[in-house]
Design a protein around this motif. Structure first.
Motif, PDB file in Angstrom:
ATOM      1  N   ASP A  69       0.855  -1.177   0.000  1.00  0.00           N
ATOM      2  CA  ASP A  69       0.000   0.000   0.000  1.00  0.00           C
ATOM      3  C   ASP A  69       0.896   1.234   0.000  1.00  0.00           C
ATOM      4  O   ASP A  69       2.117   1.128  -0.068  1.00  0.00           O
ATOM      5  CB  ASP A  69      -0.975   0.006   1.189  1.00  0.00           C
ATOM      6  CG  ASP A  69      -0.272   0.168   2.538  1.00  0.00           C
ATOM      7  OD1 ASP A  69       0.971   0.259   2.557  1.00  0.00           O
ATOM      8  OD2 ASP A  69      -0.968   0.222   3.568  1.00  0.00           O
ATOM      9  N   ARG A 123       3.485  -1.160 -14.443  1.00  0.00           N
ATOM     10  CA  ARG A 123       2.048  -0.858 -14.388  1.00  0.00           C
ATOM     11  C   ARG A 123       1.486  -1.081 -12.992  1.00  0.00           C
ATOM     12  O   ARG A 123       0.623  -0.308 -12.530  1.00  0.00           O
ATOM     13  CB  ARG A 123       1.309  -1.704 -15.415  1.00  0.00           C
ATOM     14  CG  ARG A 123       1.523  -1.218 -16.861  1.00  0.00           C
ATOM     15  CD  ARG A 123       0.950  -2.171 -17.878  1.00  0.00           C
ATOM     16  NE  ARG A 123       1.095  -1.646 -19.238  1.00  0.00           N
ATOM     17  CZ  ARG A 123       1.019  -2.387 -20.333  1.00  0.00           C
ATOM     18  NH1 ARG A 123       0.795  -3.700 -20.234  1.00  0.00           N
ATOM     19  NH2 ARG A 123       1.164  -1.832 -21.527  1.00  0.00           N
ATOM     20  N   GLU A 124       1.937  -2.119 -12.316  1.00  0.00           N
ATOM     21  CA  GLU A 124       1.464  -2.364 -10.954  1.00  0.00           C
ATOM     22  C   GLU A 124       1.840  -1.208 -10.033  1.00  0.00           C
ATOM     23  O   GLU A 124       1.021  -0.743  -9.227  1.00  0.00           O
ATOM     24  CB  GLU A 124       2.047  -3.673 -10.429  1.00  0.00           C
ATOM     25  CG  GLU A 124       1.426  -4.921 -11.045  1.00  0.00           C
ATOM     26  CD  GLU A 124       2.058  -6.193 -10.534  1.00  0.00           C
ATOM     27  OE1 GLU A 124       3.101  -6.102  -9.827  1.00  0.00           O
ATOM     28  OE2 GLU A 124       1.532  -7.286 -10.830  1.00  0.00           O
ATOM     29  N   TRP A 125       3.068  -0.744 -10.121  1.00  0.00           N
ATOM     30  CA  TRP A 125       3.502   0.377  -9.287  1.00  0.00           C
ATOM     31  C   TRP A 125       2.727   1.646  -9.623  1.00  0.00           C
ATOM     32  O   TRP A 125       2.291   2.365  -8.718  1.00  0.00           O
ATOM     33  CB  TRP A 125       5.000   0.620  -9.472  1.00  0.00           C
ATOM     34  CG  TRP A 125       5.874  -0.455  -8.915  1.00  0.00           C
ATOM     35  CD1 TRP A 125       5.631  -1.231  -7.823  1.00  0.00           C
ATOM     36  CD2 TRP A 125       7.147  -0.874  -9.418  1.00  0.00           C
ATOM     37  NE1 TRP A 125       6.675  -2.105  -7.611  1.00  0.00           N
ATOM     38  CE2 TRP A 125       7.617  -1.899  -8.575  1.00  0.00           C
ATOM     39  CE3 TRP A 125       7.942  -0.472 -10.490  1.00  0.00           C
ATOM     40  CZ2 TRP A 125       8.841  -2.530  -8.784  1.00  0.00           C
ATOM     41  CZ3 TRP A 125       9.166  -1.097 -10.703  1.00  0.00           C
ATOM     42  CH2 TRP A 125       9.606  -2.118  -9.848  1.00  0.00           C
ATOM     43  N   GLN A 126       2.569   1.924 -10.890  1.00  0.00           N
ATOM     44  CA  GLN A 126       1.858   3.140 -11.284  1.00  0.00           C
ATOM     45  C   GLN A 126       0.394   3.095 -10.871  1.00  0.00           C
ATOM     46  O   GLN A 126      -0.161   4.112 -10.442  1.00  0.00           O
ATOM     47  CB  GLN A 126       2.006   3.372 -12.786  1.00  0.00           C
ATOM     48  CG  GLN A 126       3.428   3.756 -13.187  1.00  0.00           C
ATOM     49  CD  GLN A 126       3.625   3.834 -14.684  1.00  0.00           C
ATOM     50  OE1 GLN A 126       2.892   3.207 -15.459  1.00  0.00           O
ATOM     51  NE2 GLN A 126       4.614   4.595 -15.126  1.00  0.00           N
ATOM     52  N   ASP A 127      -0.230   1.933 -10.988  1.00  0.00           N
ATOM     53  CA  ASP A 127      -1.618   1.794 -10.528  1.00  0.00           C
ATOM     54  C   ASP A 127      -1.716   2.003  -9.021  1.00  0.00           C
ATOM     55  O   ASP A 127      -2.729   2.529  -8.526  1.00  0.00           O
ATOM     56  CB  ASP A 127      -2.165   0.408 -10.895  1.00  0.00           C
ATOM     57  CG  ASP A 127      -2.434   0.258 -12.390  1.00  0.00           C
ATOM     58  OD1 ASP A 127      -2.467   1.289 -13.095  1.00  0.00           O
ATOM     59  OD2 ASP A 127      -2.601  -0.893 -12.843  1.00  0.00           O
ATOM     60  N   LEU A 128      -0.677   1.603  -8.302  1.00  0.00           N
ATOM     61  CA  LEU A 128      -0.666   1.744  -6.842  1.00  0.00           C
ATOM     62  C   LEU A 128      -0.653   3.214  -6.419  1.00  0.00           C
ATOM     63  O   LEU A 128      -1.369   3.611  -5.488  1.00  0.00           O
ATOM     64  CB  LEU A 128       0.552   1.017  -6.270  1.00  0.00           C
ATOM     65  CG  LEU A 128       0.745   1.049  -4.747  1.00  0.00           C
ATOM     66  CD1 LEU A 128      -0.360   0.265  -4.048  1.00  0.00           C
ATOM     67  CD2 LEU A 128       2.119   0.500  -4.370  1.00  0.00           C
ATOM     68  N   ARG A 162      -1.142   6.057  -8.514  1.00  0.00           N
ATOM     69  CA  ARG A 162      -1.889   7.016  -9.333  1.00  0.00           C
ATOM     70  C   ARG A 162      -3.010   7.733  -8.569  1.00  0.00           C
ATOM     71  O   ARG A 162      -3.207   8.948  -8.757  1.00  0.00           O
ATOM     72  CB  ARG A 162      -2.450   6.324 -10.579  1.00  0.00           C
ATOM     73  CG  ARG A 162      -3.101   7.297 -11.564  1.00  0.00           C
ATOM     74  CD  ARG A 162      -3.565   6.594 -12.826  1.00  0.00           C
ATOM     75  NE  ARG A 162      -2.463   6.323 -13.756  1.00  0.00           N
ATOM     76  CZ  ARG A 162      -1.931   5.129 -13.963  1.00  0.00           C
ATOM     77  NH1 ARG A 162      -2.400   4.064 -13.304  1.00  0.00           N
ATOM     78  NH2 ARG A 162      -0.943   4.965 -14.814  1.00  0.00           N
ATOM     79  N   PRO A 163      -3.776   7.064  -7.700  1.00  0.00           N
ATOM     80  CA  PRO A 163      -4.878   7.763  -7.014  1.00  0.00           C
ATOM     81  C   PRO A 163      -4.416   8.890  -6.090  1.00  0.00           C
ATOM     82  O   PRO A 163      -5.241   9.705  -5.668  1.00  0.00           O
ATOM     83  CB  PRO A 163      -5.550   6.641  -6.205  1.00  0.00           C
ATOM     84  CG  PRO A 163      -5.164   5.380  -6.893  1.00  0.00           C
ATOM     85  CD  PRO A 163      -3.773   5.617  -7.398  1.00  0.00           C
ATOM     86  N   GLU A 191       0.469  13.904 -12.832  1.00  0.00           N
ATOM     87  CA  GLU A 191       0.051  12.837 -13.732  1.00  0.00           C
ATOM     88  C   GLU A 191       1.263  12.035 -14.180  1.00  0.00           C
ATOM     89  O   GLU A 191       2.398  12.508 -14.138  1.00  0.00           O
ATOM     90  CB  GLU A 191      -0.674  13.409 -14.951  1.00  0.00           C
ATOM     91  CG  GLU A 191       0.164  14.342 -15.813  1.00  0.00           C
ATOM     92  CD  GLU A 191      -0.589  14.824 -17.039  1.00  0.00           C
ATOM     93  OE1 GLU A 191      -1.443  14.067 -17.537  1.00  0.00           O
ATOM     94  OE2 GLU A 191      -0.313  15.951 -17.504  1.00  0.00           O
TER      95      GLU A 191
END
Length: 464
Positions: free
Chosen positions: A46, A410-415, A417-418, A429
């Motif tokens: 997280d 992609r996993e890190w960026q998805d983590l 991004r919010p 961004e």
């Protein structure tokens, strides 16, 4: 069949290249709620909240210190609360300072202004939980004494430095720092609400505790040097050597541990440099085998070349640490520790002998005066091993290939991004671009195709 040590390392390196997991420095635990210490602070499940509370006087003192000296290393007092996995960890009266070289910034307002402008800027910070309470076990973050906080300076992808240290660990380079993200808040006394500074990369600090945590050093009572511009491992002019005294003075070789024994540490390092400079042939090989983990160094540099780490020792006399695992002047092992790897993966520059770190010759990576690596590679045995490590990184299916790398990216960026929108309005961004000043801005790391860094680098390395 008996295998020589370097053959064993080659097998291990190949296995790690395909393993899809890091070589843990401390054994991991699948249940994040039971993790402690470094495993808890730096796990990637997280994005924890890190809150700093600073008195008005201390915050203004930090701003004034920057105005007086942009390279200031002065600490101010703050309270820290770290929230992760539903738990809070409080550290009162910690030390907070600004960090960075060319990236050093004022965190609020313009020169001469005090707190209250509302004009916030993302900048690098350092936290020393025991700065004002030396040796007191009550002042740490669940056993962690220091962390560094880095914003994504001119990295629109947000992942370059994280990717590099992760890859080093996946390749068995146990000297690599731990790194993971956090959400940083700063509340200055009198403000109604804290200021959200955005997503920051938490980095393990390289200091005495860093050495103690890694038993592979086989000695934690030696000299640790931070090395910056001018650290060519060839020259021994007095101006290159100094002690870290938090005065903002930068040395080529800056002693970080056992500062009261500076003269002895300097003599040990100078003897090492003089040997590098004067020995050759079999004498150099025998000496370097005794005093350095050459195989670890070759594997480290293979990763450096893969990720395009041009702002390094060999090309720029910059951004590395040296650790001597004993204070004995002649009997020790020296280790080169990776550091500051954000200008990578297509962020390239005209520097040293390079104009394009993606395509530059791995065997002539840097400056003639940086003789340490070039002398090692002048020995055919080491040169051949280095080539094998470079080629292994580029083998289809390895952790460096685009197919494997893009999954992690992609996993890190998805983590994160919010959580990117922040009060500074900066870095809000994710974009697939190198730094704005990069001289080869067409490189991409997320977009597949002819401009993709991983595709280009694997093609070049596999052809060696």
């Amino acid at each position: 069949m008996n295998m020589k040590p370097h053959h064993i390392y080659m097998v291990l390196f190949l296995l790690l290249a395909f393993a899809g997991c890091k070589k843990d420095i401390i054994p991991d635990d699948d249940d994040n709620t039971t993790k402690t210490g470094y495993d808890m602070v730096f796990d990637e499940e997280d994005v924890p909240v890190l809150s700093l509370k600073v008195s008005l006087n201390e915050w203004n003192r930090l701003l004034e210190a920057y105005d007086t000296d942009h390279n200031t290393r002065e600490y101010v007092h703050c309270d820290v609360v770290f929230e992760k996995h539903g738990k809070q960890y409080a550290v009162p009266d910690a030390g907070l300072r600004l960090r960075g070289q060319t990236s050093r910034r004022r965190p609020e307002g313009a020169e001469g202004q005090k707190h209250g402008t509302g004009d916030w800027h993302r900048c690098h910070f350092g936290l020393n939980f025991r700065k004002f309470h030396k040796g007191d076990d009550n002042y740490d973050l669940d056993g962690v004494h220091r962390i560094n906080l880095k914003y994504a300076k001119e990295d629109p992808s947000y992942i370059r430095e994280k990717y590099c240290f992760d890859l080093l660990q996946r390749m068995g380079i146990w000297t690599a720092e731990r790194a993971s993200w956090c959400r940083l808040y700063i509340q200055v006394e009198g403000d109604a609400i804290p200021v959200y500074m955005g997503v920051y990369l938490m980095m393990e600090a390289i200091e005495g505790e860093f050495i103690e945590e890694r038993k592979d050093f086989q000695g934690d009572d030696g000299f640790l040097w931070k090395c910056g511009w001018g650290a060519n491992l060839r020259d021994t002019d007095d101006w290159r050597f100094g002690v870290d005294e938090n005065l903002g003075t930068a040395y080529a070789y800056e002693l970080k541990t056992h500062k009261k024994k500076f003269d002895k540490g300097k003599e040990q390092l100078c003897r090492f440099i003089r040997a590098v400079r004067s020995l050759s042939g079999t004498a150099f090989r025998d000496w370097i085998e005794k005093h350095c983990d050459v195989d670890l160094l070759l594997r480290t540099y293979a990763v450096f070349i893969a990720v395009g780490h041009w702002d390094d020792y060999w090309n720029d006399m910059n951004n590395f640490y040296l650790y001597f695992n004993s204070d004995d002047l002649d009997n020790y092992r020296m280790f080169m520790i990776p550091y500051d790897m954000d200008n990578t993966l297509g962020t390239t520059h005209i520097c040293g002998v390079q104009t394009d770190a993606g395509r530059h010759d791995p065997f002539n990576w840097g400056l003639d005066e940086c003789i340490f690596i070039s002398k090692i590679l002048s020995i055919e045995e080491y040169r051949s091993r280095y080539r094998d490590y470079l080629k292994a990184i580029a083998v289809p299916g390895s952790e460096f290939t685009y197919e494997k790398s893009i999954v992690r990216i992609r996993e890190w960026q998805d983590l994160i991004r919010p959580y990117l929108a922040n009060a500074t309005g900066e870095d809000q961004e994710i974009q697939d671009l190198p730094a704005s000043w990069s001289n080869n801005r067409w490189y991409r790391i997320m977009e597949d195709g002819s401009n993709n860094w991983f595709r280009i680098k694997c093609s070049i390395l596999s052809a060696l």
